[in-house]
Write an enzyme that holds these catalytic residues in place. Structure first.
Site, PDB file in Angstrom:
ATOM      1  N   ASP A 180       9.835  -2.759   7.513  1.00  0.00           N
ATOM      2  CA  ASP A 180      11.100  -2.087   6.828  1.00  0.00           C
ATOM      3  C   ASP A 180      10.969  -0.819   6.332  1.00  0.00           C
ATOM      4  OD1 ASP A 180       9.517  -3.671   5.336  1.00  0.00           O
ATOM      5  OD2 ASP A 180      11.094  -4.445   4.045  1.00  0.00           O
ATOM      6  N   HIS A 181       9.834  -0.654   5.801  1.00  0.00           N
ATOM      7  CA  HIS A 181       9.340   0.623   5.186  1.00  0.00           C
ATOM      8  C   HIS A 181       8.014   0.532   4.996  1.00  0.00           C
ATOM      9  CE1 HIS A 181       8.900  -2.248   1.841  1.00  0.00           C
ATOM     10  NE2 HIS A 181       9.958  -2.657   2.214  1.00  0.00           N
ATOM     11  N   ASP A 188       6.874  -6.961   6.472  1.00  0.00           N
ATOM     12  CA  ASP A 188       7.205  -6.341   5.341  1.00  0.00           C
ATOM     13  C   ASP A 188       6.262  -5.252   4.819  1.00  0.00           C
ATOM     14  OD1 ASP A 188       8.686  -5.420   3.161  1.00  0.00           O
ATOM     15  OD2 ASP A 188      10.017  -7.224   2.857  1.00  0.00           O
ATOM     16  N   THR A 203      13.852  -3.179   0.897  1.00  0.00           N
ATOM     17  CA  THR A 203      13.747  -4.294   1.974  1.00  0.00           C
ATOM     18  C   THR A 203      15.296  -4.701   2.682  1.00  0.00           C
ATOM     19  OG1 THR A 203      11.952  -5.327   1.110  1.00  0.00           O
ATOM     20  CG2 THR A 203      13.332  -6.994   2.373  1.00  0.00           C
ATOM     21  N   HIS A 257       2.343  -4.108  -3.179  1.00  0.00           N
ATOM     22  CA  HIS A 257       2.972  -4.039  -4.495  1.00  0.00           C
ATOM     23  C   HIS A 257       1.735  -4.308  -5.471  1.00  0.00           C
ATOM     24  CE1 HIS A 257       7.250  -3.190  -3.882  1.00  0.00           C
ATOM     25  NE2 HIS A 257       7.329  -4.059  -3.003  1.00  0.00           N
ATOM     26  N   HIS A 268       7.990   1.417  -2.934  1.00  0.00           N
ATOM     27  CA  HIS A 268       8.699   2.076  -1.838  1.00  0.00           C
ATOM     28  C   HIS A 268       9.731   2.085  -2.192  1.00  0.00           C
ATOM     29  CE1 HIS A 268      10.231  -1.729  -0.964  1.00  0.00           C
ATOM     30  NE2 HIS A 268       8.962  -2.399  -1.138  1.00  0.00           N
ATOM     31  N   ASP A 314       3.664  -6.545   2.214  1.00  0.00           N
ATOM     32  CA  ASP A 314       4.459  -6.140   0.934  1.00  0.00           C
ATOM     33  C   ASP A 314       3.932  -6.476  -0.322  1.00  0.00           C
ATOM     34  OD1 ASP A 314       6.891  -4.322   0.377  1.00  0.00           O
ATOM     35  OD2 ASP A 314       7.634  -6.234  -0.789  1.00  0.00           O
TER      36      ASP A 314
HETATM   37  P1  AMP Z   1      11.489  -5.384  -1.987  1.00  0.00           P
HETATM   38  O1  AMP Z   1      11.766  -5.683  -3.553  1.00  0.00           O
HETATM   39  O2  AMP Z   1      12.263  -4.480  -1.361  1.00  0.00           O
HETATM   40  O3  AMP Z   1      10.075  -5.370  -1.754  1.00  0.00           O
HETATM   41  O4  AMP Z   1      11.798  -6.878  -1.399  1.00  0.00           O
HETATM   42  C1  AMP Z   1      10.647  -7.624  -0.945  1.00  0.00           C
HETATM   43  C2  AMP Z   1      11.042  -9.151  -1.081  1.00  0.00           C
HETATM   44  O5  AMP Z   1      12.307  -9.434  -0.630  1.00  0.00           O
HETATM   45  C3  AMP Z   1      10.127 -10.154  -0.701  1.00  0.00           C
HETATM   46  O6  AMP Z   1       8.906 -10.479  -1.138  1.00  0.00           O
HETATM   47  C4  AMP Z   1      10.895 -11.409  -0.341  1.00  0.00           C
HETATM   48  O7  AMP Z   1      10.880 -12.070  -1.987  1.00  0.00           O
HETATM   49  C5  AMP Z   1      12.502 -10.891  -0.462  1.00  0.00           C
HETATM   50  N1  AMP Z   1      12.940 -11.241   0.793  1.00  0.00           N
HETATM   51  C6  AMP Z   1      12.634 -10.812   2.036  1.00  0.00           C
HETATM   52  N2  AMP Z   1      13.466 -11.399   2.946  1.00  0.00           N
HETATM   53  C7  AMP Z   1      14.485 -11.998   2.216  1.00  0.00           C
HETATM   54  C8  AMP Z   1      15.555 -12.925   2.886  1.00  0.00           C
HETATM   55  N3  AMP Z   1      15.877 -12.946   3.991  1.00  0.00           N
HETATM   56  N4  AMP Z   1      16.167 -13.503   1.770  1.00  0.00           N
HETATM   57  C9  AMP Z   1      16.075 -13.196   0.393  1.00  0.00           C
HETATM   58  N5  AMP Z   1      14.891 -12.549   0.044  1.00  0.00           N
HETATM   59  C10 AMP Z   1      14.389 -11.897   0.887  1.00  0.00           C
HETATM   60 ZN    ZN Z   2      10.444  -4.662   2.275  1.00  0.00          ZN
HETATM   61 ZN    ZN Z   3       8.417  -4.331  -1.384  1.00  0.00          ZN
END
Ligand code: AMP
Ligand code: ZN
Ligand code: ZN
Length: 425
Positions: A236-237, A32, A68, A193, A341, A189
């Site tokens: 993913d990004h 990630d 994500t 962050h 992101h 990730d």
């Molecule tokens: P973002 O807010 O877009 O940075 O999302 C990243 C976060 O998504 C990670 O730190 C995890 O806590 C969460 N995450 C990733 N994969 C999963 C999943 N399969 N189910 C639930 N939460 C997830």
């Molecule tokens: Zn992500």
């Molecule tokens: Zn993130």
């Protein structure tokens, strides 16, 4: 049989064979937030070695918004978010009536959120076993099924334990071993962050996930499976720095109590009262030099972000590194710092890692940037299964391949060749 039927329907020379002599196994790893250029940072030793015996992309262009859940589901379905329905990490659907957030499993497990056909379903339907140690959607019933093996998401499970389980799956006898396996780590990730992409903590995170990929590769070698396992490592990004000096306060321009803010950053979704959408757009247009403002039906076509009712009526997109917020929100959450992101998916900083190596994959090639919608057809090809219709095409990533392309994949875009031979959803 399916191949024979398909070939019989199509004029012209007989197609090259679909299935490789020994069926391949594909292991898809998501790191990630592993920005494409992290591959050249000091810690990415094993990943660079993997790329040297296979391919790497200059960058993979993620889904828009580059968040994500939308981005992972695009990789695994080959569909833009406006077609798979995961249009944000936080979203509302007028027909479902609840708010989807990634942490709310009670809401998120409703199969109506998840549209399109993830590759694990395409595979299972064709008799190919699949297993997931995390991929968004893989722990829910999606498209009428689940991977044979999966784990409910729990970010506290140590990364090395995830790798060990994947190796146990791969070590099963051929009749019960999965042939498509997903694996996910959030480490890069999390560090991006918290500290921003250039921080030394990100170098540490890169080295950690790099050694996990090394552990996986060594484990596969110890099983004697290197010649039949394709290892595909994606992100993913990407990630970019944010700052307290770059904040757009929406409440300087709008009375936020008169509308719903569905999602904040860096793509903000507003649902004003019915009939007030144009007035809100007019008020915000030109209000801030680093804020783009659109009615849903006027979002630039290259974002593919119009067609789904979950896309909010007013969409705001911050320029790279800018934070859309309000005075209250900054008080509550503190000033922006570190990284994030979600921005314009064409920005190099949003570019994602793509590395692949193994049977069927070209050697030592660097691929020009390509969209993540093309990964699904690529993986379907490597698995020797018929893909569903997608927004991607194998042609766009054929430079990643060694050997011929089978008949199922010559034309498969959702928007082209209605008489094609791909499977309909
Ligand atoms: P973002 O807010 O877009 O940075 O999302 C990243 C976060 O998504 C990670 O730190 C995890 O806590 C969460 N995450 C990733 N994969 C999963 C999943 N399969 N189910 C639930 N939460 C997830
Ligand atoms: Zn992500
Ligand atoms: Zn993130």
């Amino acid at each position: 049989m399916a191949l024979l039927l398909a070939a019989a329907c199509r004029p012209g020379p007989a197609p090259a064979s679909v299935a490789p002599a020994v069926p391949r196994t594909v292991v898809l790893v998501s790191l990630d937030g592993f920005r494409a250029d992290y591959l050249d940072r000091p810690g990415a030793v094993r990943l660079r070695a993997l790329a040297a015996r296979g391919v790497r992309a200059q960058r993979m262009i993620p889904a828009f918004p580059s968040k994500t859940f939308p981005a992972h589901f695009t990789v695994i379905t080959g569909l833009h978010p406006e077609h798979h329905g995961l249009v944000a990490n936080t979203m509302v659907d007028p027909a479902i009536g609840t708010t989807f957030t990634i942490g709310d499993t009670l809401v998120a497990r409703d199969p109506r959120w998840w549209q399109g056909e993830p590759l694990w379903i395409t595979a299972e339907r064709q008799g190919v076993r699949t297993a997931s140690f995390y991929w968004p959607g893989s722990d829910y019933e999606v498209a009428g099924g689940r991977p044979t093996d999966y784990r409910p998401y729990d970010g506290r499970v140590p990364n090395a334990a995830r790798v060990r389980q994947v190796l146990e799956w791969l070590a099963r006898p051929a009749a019960t071993a999965p042939r498509f396996v997903m694996l996910y780590f959030s480490t890069t990730d999390d560090a991006g962050h918290a500290h921003g992409p250039e921080a030394p903590q990100v170098d540490t995170a890169i080295a950690q996930v790099d050694s996990l990929v090394g552990m996986l590769e060594d484990g596969i070698a110890a099983l004697g499976a290197t010649e039949r396992v394709v290892l595909v490592v994606v992100a993913d990004h990407g990630m970019t720095a944010i700052s307290a000096d770059r904040v757009i306060y929406l409440d300087d321009y709008l009375d936020l109590s008169t509308m719903r803010v569905i999602d904040w950053m860096p793509v903000t979704g507003l649902a004003p009262r019915a009939g007030e959408e144009d007035a809100v757009v007019a008020r915000l247009r030109g209000a801030h030099p680093h804020l783009a403002v659109y009615r849903r039906d006027a979002v630039p076509a290259r974002f593919h972000y119009r067609a789904h009712p979950r896309i909010p009526p007013v969409v705001l997109i911050a320029d790279e590194g800018w934070t859309i917020s309000s005075h209250d929100r900054v008080k509550l959450m503190g000033p922006p710092r570190g990284g994030t992101h979600g921005y314009d998916n064409q920005l190099p900083s949003m570019g994602a890692l793509f590395v692949a190596a193994g049977p069927g994959v070209a050697r030592g090639r660097v691929l020009p940037p390509f969209g993540s919608v093309h990964v699904y057809p690529l993986l379907a090809h490597l698995l020797g299964i018929r893909p569903a219709r997608t927004d991607g095409s194998l042609d766009s990533v054929r430079a990643a391949l060694r050997g011929p392309i089978d008949v199922f994949h010559r034309t498969q875009r959702r928007d082209g060749d209605p008489g094609g031979i791909f499977r309909d959803r």
